[in-house]
Scaffold this motif. Structure first.
Motif, mmCIF file in Angstrom:
data_model
loop_
_atom_site.group_PDB
_atom_site.id
_atom_site.type_symbol
_atom_site.label_atom_id
_atom_site.label_comp_id
_atom_site.label_asym_id
_atom_site.label_seq_id
_atom_site.Cartn_x
_atom_site.Cartn_y
_atom_site.Cartn_z
ATOM 1 N N ALA A 1 0.849 -1.109 0.048
ATOM 2 C CA ALA A 1 -0.052 -0.055 0.023
ATOM 3 C C ALA A 1 0.807 1.309 -0.057
ATOM 4 O O ALA A 1 0.505 1.949 -0.606
ATOM 5 N N ALA A 2 1.780 1.224 0.778
ATOM 6 C CA ALA A 2 2.972 2.497 0.688
ATOM 7 C C ALA A 2 3.354 2.747 -0.559
ATOM 8 O O ALA A 2 3.514 3.740 -1.130
ATOM 9 N N SER B 1 0.850 4.006 -2.869
ATOM 10 C CA SER B 1 0.527 5.288 -2.359
ATOM 11 C C SER B 1 1.491 6.269 -3.085
ATOM 12 O O SER B 1 1.161 7.459 -3.461
ATOM 13 N N THR C 1 -3.231 6.885 0.503
ATOM 14 C CA THR C 1 -3.194 5.692 1.260
ATOM 15 C C THR C 1 -4.672 4.864 1.018
ATOM 16 O O THR C 1 -4.654 3.637 1.064
ATOM 17 N N ARG C 2 -5.646 5.534 1.264
ATOM 18 C CA ARG C 2 -7.007 5.032 1.427
ATOM 19 C C ARG C 2 -7.256 4.367 0.150
ATOM 20 O O ARG C 2 -7.806 3.297 -0.120
#
Length: 81
Positions: free
Chosen positions: A35-36, A39, A60-61
């Motif tokens: 996810a990072a 993102s 991030t969401r």
């Protein structure tokens, strides 16, 4: 009326994330790393792969939603080199 499991996942987002994790992701730590990275791509200008407005949702969401829906491809490499 909310069931106990739903109530717990609303209080603890970590549990909700684990419930949404694709089976290829073997831990919540790997989920965070993927996810990072995604993102960062979104922050650099990559288009979201899900219908979330980038002006209303944090990168991030968006990345976590993409992962939950199977829109992000990744390869787990062997660390023994």
């Amino acid at each position: 009326m909310m069931r106990r499991k739903e109530a717990i996942s609303e209080v603890n987002p970590s549990i909700r994330l684990q419930e949404q994790m694709p089976p290829e992701i073997d831990s919540k730590y790997r989920l965070v790393l993927i996810a990072a990275e995604r993102s960062k791509q979104i922050m650099r200008g990559a288009s979201p792969r899900v219908p979330l407005d980038p002006t209303k949702h944090k990168p991030t969401r968006i990345a976590l939603e993409e992962i939950a829906r199977g829109k992000v491809r990744f390869v787990i490499e062997d660390q023994k080199r």
